[in-house]
Design a protein around this motif. Structure first.
Motif, short mmCIF file in Angstrom:
data_model
loop_
_atom_site.label_atom_id
_atom_site.label_comp_id
_atom_site.label_asym_id
_atom_site.label_seq_id
_atom_site.Cartn_x
_atom_site.Cartn_y
_atom_site.Cartn_z
N VAL A 66 30.56 -15.59 -54.57
CA VAL A 66 29.92 -16.43 -55.70
C VAL A 66 28.92 -15.18 -56.55
CG1 VAL A 66 31.75 -18.40 -55.65
CG2 VAL A 66 29.37 -18.18 -54.56
N ALA A 67 28.51 -15.45 -57.39
CA ALA A 67 27.16 -14.90 -58.06
C ALA A 67 26.24 -16.08 -57.79
CB ALA A 67 27.61 -13.57 -59.18
N VAL A 68 25.18 -15.48 -57.15
CA VAL A 68 24.39 -16.80 -58.03
C VAL A 68 22.80 -15.62 -58.09
CG1 VAL A 68 22.68 -18.38 -56.68
CG2 VAL A 68 24.60 -17.50 -55.78
N ARG A 69 22.76 -15.85 -59.89
CA ARG A 69 21.21 -14.98 -59.67
C ARG A 69 21.81 -13.74 -59.33
NH1 ARG A 69 15.85 -18.96 -60.61
NH2 ARG A 69 17.20 -20.79 -61.40
N ALA A 70 20.57 -12.58 -58.80
CA ALA A 70 20.43 -11.71 -58.64
C ALA A 70 21.21 -11.55 -57.60
CB ALA A 70 18.97 -11.45 -58.60
N GLY A 71 21.56 -11.98 -56.58
CA GLY A 71 22.26 -11.92 -55.34
C GLY A 71 23.87 -12.32 -55.32
N ILE A 72 24.33 -12.32 -54.19
CA ILE A 72 26.20 -12.77 -54.22
C ILE A 72 26.27 -13.44 -52.64
CG2 ILE A 72 28.41 -10.81 -54.03
CD1 ILE A 72 27.07 -10.73 -56.89
N GLN A 73 26.89 -14.63 -52.67
CA GLN A 73 26.58 -14.49 -52.16
C GLN A 73 28.83 -14.75 -51.10
OE1 GLN A 73 25.01 -17.68 -49.67
NE2 GLN A 73 26.42 -16.74 -48.26
N PRO A 74 28.77 -13.83 -49.90
CA PRO A 74 30.05 -13.78 -49.43
C PRO A 74 30.34 -14.60 -49.04
CG PRO A 74 28.19 -12.63 -48.35
CD PRO A 74 27.26 -13.54 -49.13
N ALA A 75 31.38 -14.67 -48.52
CA ALA A 75 32.42 -15.71 -48.38
C ALA A 75 32.53 -15.73 -47.08
CB ALA A 75 33.86 -16.03 -48.51
N PRO A 76 32.36 -16.19 -45.60
CA PRO A 76 32.70 -16.10 -44.55
C PRO A 76 33.18 -15.80 -43.97
CG PRO A 76 31.71 -18.56 -45.00
CD PRO A 76 32.16 -17.60 -46.19
N GLU A 77 34.08 -14.47 -43.66
CA GLU A 77 34.74 -13.40 -42.61
C GLU A 77 35.95 -12.70 -43.97
OE1 GLU A 77 37.82 -15.87 -39.45
OE2 GLU A 77 35.33 -16.90 -39.15
N GLY A 78 34.84 -12.92 -45.39
CA GLY A 78 35.94 -12.42 -46.73
C GLY A 78 36.99 -13.33 -47.47
N SER A 79 36.97 -15.53 -47.09
CA SER A 79 37.56 -15.65 -47.84
C SER A 79 37.39 -16.94 -48.12
CB SER A 79 39.21 -15.75 -47.31
OG SER A 79 39.85 -16.65 -48.02
N PHE A 80 36.81 -17.90 -48.98
CA PHE A 80 36.47 -18.98 -49.48
C PHE A 80 37.97 -19.87 -48.77
CE2 PHE A 80 32.93 -17.47 -52.05
CZ PHE A 80 31.83 -18.08 -51.28
#
Length: 192
Positions: A66-80
């Motif tokens: 998910v995008a959070v302003r200027a950052g990207i929060q990756p999902a743990p182990e690649g999958s939410f």
């Protein structure tokens, strides 16, 4: 002296921007007190956790980050979706109701995941939805779509707003598990 200060500031700005883009990994799911109390009161039988996947037609990226302003929060182990399954498993394990050999299997499909940190409106919003299925001995005994969302006042400063948004978003996984565990149809289908 002033020129040196300007040079340092010019060099520091890109480093600070890159730091804003770097997001820390989400912690492993933990059981919540509310979910522990609900599961103990429900009297559900031991449950195995099956596959948790993103819904058909959903953008693949929706499950990965998910995008959070200027950052990207990756999902743990690649999958939410997998993170939701791990959250369900953590809640069940905390009360001794997780049994990988059980013929009662819960699985799910994420149908929505959304995070808006509220940069332009000062009101942030996060949402999470999934379709859950409970199978007993190969027969579907429960199937329902459930959703949770939350809004909050967002700070303008990214260093405050970004972690706050991620915390609100990740809290939704335990809240969606709570909604499942409190659903009377799920409880009826999961009782031993």
């Amino acid at each position: 002296m002033r020129a040196r200060g300007l040079i340092i500031a010019a060099l520091a700005a890109p480093a600070m921007a890159l730091q804003a883009c770097a997001m820390t990994a989400l912690p492993p799911p933990q059981a919540t007190l509310d979910n522990i109390q609900t599961l103990r009161a429900d009297g559900v039988a031991p449950i195995s956790v099956g596959a948790f996947i993103p819904g058909p037609g959903a953008p693949t990226q929706m499950d990965r980050s998910v995008a959070v302003r200027a950052g990207i929060q990756p999902a743990p182990e690649g999958s939410f979706a997998r993170y939701l399954g791990d959250t369900i498993a953590a809640q069940l394990k905390s009360v001794g109701k997780l049994d990988p050999n059980s013929t009662l299997v819960v699985s799910g499909m994420i149908t929505d995941t959304h995070l808006d940190s509220g940069l332009t409106t000062n009101t942030a919003r996060a949402a999470l939805a999934a379709r859950f299925t409970l199978v007993r001995g190969g027969k579907v005994v429960f199937e329902k779509a459930l959703a949770v969302d939350t809004t909050w006042d967002s700070e303008f400063v990214g260093a405050v707003a970004i972690p706050d948004a991620v915390n609100h978003y990740t809290d939704l996984f335990a809240k969606l598990a709570a909604k499942l565990f409190a659903d009377p149809d799920f409880v009826a289908a999961a009782r031993g």
